[in-house]
Design a protein around this motif. Sequence first.
Motif, PDB file in Angstrom:
ATOM      1  N   TYR A   1     -18.360  14.048  71.518  1.00 20.38           N
ATOM      2  CA  TYR A   1     -19.150  12.885  71.932  1.00 20.38           C
ATOM      3  C   TYR A   1     -19.285  11.859  70.807  1.00 20.38           C
ATOM      4  CZ  TYR A   1     -20.429  14.413  76.614  1.00 20.38           C
ATOM      5  OH  TYR A   1     -20.392  14.755  77.948  1.00 20.38           O
ATOM      6  N   TYR A   2     -19.441  12.312  69.564  1.00 19.70           N
ATOM      7  CA  TYR A   2     -19.532  11.273  68.536  1.00 19.70           C
ATOM      8  C   TYR A   2     -18.162  10.670  68.234  1.00 19.70           C
ATOM      9  CZ  TYR A   2     -18.697  14.580  64.486  1.00 19.70           C
ATOM     10  OH  TYR A   2     -18.208  15.483  63.579  1.00 19.70           O
ATOM     11  N   TYR A   3     -17.090  11.396  68.515  1.00 17.69           N
ATOM     12  CA  TYR A   3     -15.760  10.793  68.355  1.00 17.69           C
ATOM     13  C   TYR A   3     -15.566   9.625  69.329  1.00 17.69           C
ATOM     14  CZ  TYR A   3     -14.073  14.560  65.304  1.00 17.69           C
ATOM     15  OH  TYR A   3     -13.882  15.437  64.266  1.00 17.69           O
TER      16      TYR A   3
ATOM     17  N   SER B   1     -11.107   0.828  65.091  1.00 15.37           N
ATOM     18  CA  SER B   1     -12.454   0.667  65.659  1.00 15.37           C
ATOM     19  C   SER B   1     -12.427   0.727  67.179  1.00 15.37           C
ATOM     20  CB  SER B   1     -13.070  -0.652  65.204  1.00 15.37           C
ATOM     21  OG  SER B   1     -12.354  -1.756  65.733  1.00 15.37           O
ATOM     22  N   THR B   2     -11.237   0.848  67.762  1.00  8.43           N
ATOM     23  CA  THR B   2     -11.115   0.872  69.228  1.00  8.43           C
ATOM     24  C   THR B   2     -10.718   2.234  69.776  1.00  8.43           C
ATOM     25  OG1 THR B   2      -8.774   0.221  69.181  1.00  8.43           O
ATOM     26  CG2 THR B   2     -10.415  -1.558  69.228  1.00  8.43           C
ATOM     27  N   ILE B   3     -10.348   3.177  68.913  1.00 11.85           N
ATOM     28  CA  ILE B   3      -9.869   4.475  69.391  1.00 11.85           C
ATOM     29  C   ILE B   3     -10.855   5.580  69.052  1.00 11.85           C
ATOM     30  CG2 ILE B   3      -7.462   3.745  69.158  1.00 11.85           C
ATOM     31  CD1 ILE B   3      -7.323   5.602  66.662  1.00 11.85           C
TER      32      ILE B   3
ATOM     33  N   ALA C   1      -5.019  13.626  67.269  1.00 11.26           N
ATOM     34  CA  ALA C   1      -5.831  12.420  67.449  1.00 11.26           C
ATOM     35  C   ALA C   1      -7.020  12.366  66.503  1.00 11.26           C
ATOM     36  CB  ALA C   1      -6.327  12.338  68.896  1.00 11.26           C
ATOM     37  N   ILE C   2      -7.456  13.509  65.998  1.00  9.01           N
ATOM     38  CA  ILE C   2      -8.610  13.539  65.096  1.00  9.01           C
ATOM     39  C   ILE C   2      -8.172  13.402  63.642  1.00  9.01           C
ATOM     40  CG2 ILE C   2     -10.560  14.906  64.277  1.00  9.01           C
ATOM     41  CD1 ILE C   2     -10.634  16.192  67.078  1.00  9.01           C
ATOM     42  N   LEU C   3      -7.351  14.341  63.186  1.00 14.44           N
ATOM     43  CA  LEU C   3      -6.923  14.282  61.796  1.00 14.44           C
ATOM     44  C   LEU C   3      -5.983  13.109  61.548  1.00 14.44           C
ATOM     45  CD1 LEU C   3      -6.431  18.055  60.958  1.00 14.44           C
ATOM     46  CD2 LEU C   3      -8.258  16.555  60.225  1.00 14.44           C
TER      47      LEU C   3
END
Length: 394
Positions: free
Chosen positions: A161-163, A357-359, A326-328
Amino acid sequence: AYEYYLKGNMYDNAGHSEENLNAAISEYERAVMLDPNFAEAHAQLGKMHAHVKWYRHDLSSARMEMSKKAIDLAMRLKPNNAIVRMARATYFYHGFRDYGKALADYTLARDLAPGNSFSHFYAAMIYRRLGDFDKAIELNEQALEMDPRSALIIYNLSQSYYYVRNYERALILADRSLSINPNGSNWPKLNTLFFSGDLNQARTLAQSLDTEDSPFNLRFAYLSGDLENIKKVLSQDLTESFSNLFYYFPRVYFEGIVLSANDNTKESRKKYLKAIDNINVMLGENPNDPRFYAILGLTYARLGDKKKAIQFGLKATELLPINRDAILGATYEKELTKIYVISGSKEKAMEKVEFLSTIPAGFSYGELIHDPVFDSIRDIPRFQSIIKRLKTQL
């Protein structure tokens, strides 16, 4: 044997700190010693070894050989068992990032045991790595419905959720996880507070963390420009380096930052050069680990070597791009952005900031308004526009 197995599961479900993983391994080893045909215990043992590699506690090939040995035995004993299939899926996922094979086994495990929350949970983790955060959250919520007191499931759902910048839901889940496991990690709550821009609460929480949270505490102290807390952590934790799944920082790197902030350029340069020596040793042992290239790029940027800084920053993003994780992948793109800023490549930095800032898992409102790296570009109208957009999403 079954009691040891349940104890191992308890440690597994409590979170994947090095201490918990080693404790789980010990319990599962006791279980299979008493019952060599205990397929589920062999499977869980193999899964724990894969976790140890994934969380960067041990990157040796021997660790994955132990994982494979245990899981192969479990597969021979019970090839159509959901626990066994999930363990093999985790071997593919955490050992080799083979998402296709992993997802196939997680899906089969879900068919074999529809009520098992972890078949949903680990499938959610795969979709998160693939960048499908909607699917990841959907499956993770389903897992939570099945097992509403799993601190591990709640912890990761809070992260998801914070991602996606849903800080309200992330904070609720972070508090829920801590209410179930008061000794668990504060990191989801700390990240949620900081990313949403609540620096004061985040700093208060960070300063209460134990020494074992030093990697997170140091990084947060730096991001918020809290030099006093950096010095405090360094005085309390005398280890030579601080690392986790996302980052690696030699101790001397942070010592250099403190010296630079105090305008002691000569001594800070010595610290950064020592940091490079440390990082190169790590790269010699782990030449494909993007963490080391990212910190190498940042260190060269602070030394003023723009060419090497960008070269190594780009190398980190090439080793693990966003379409691979997508995270790292987003993490190393963010580090590259900071390298551009420190090196004076403002246009390239702005392009990265606008995109990231959009992903999901990209830059947050809190990072952009507080990270001292962005001081030199924060007044640029394009940057201000991005901040305003992110603020409307809070």
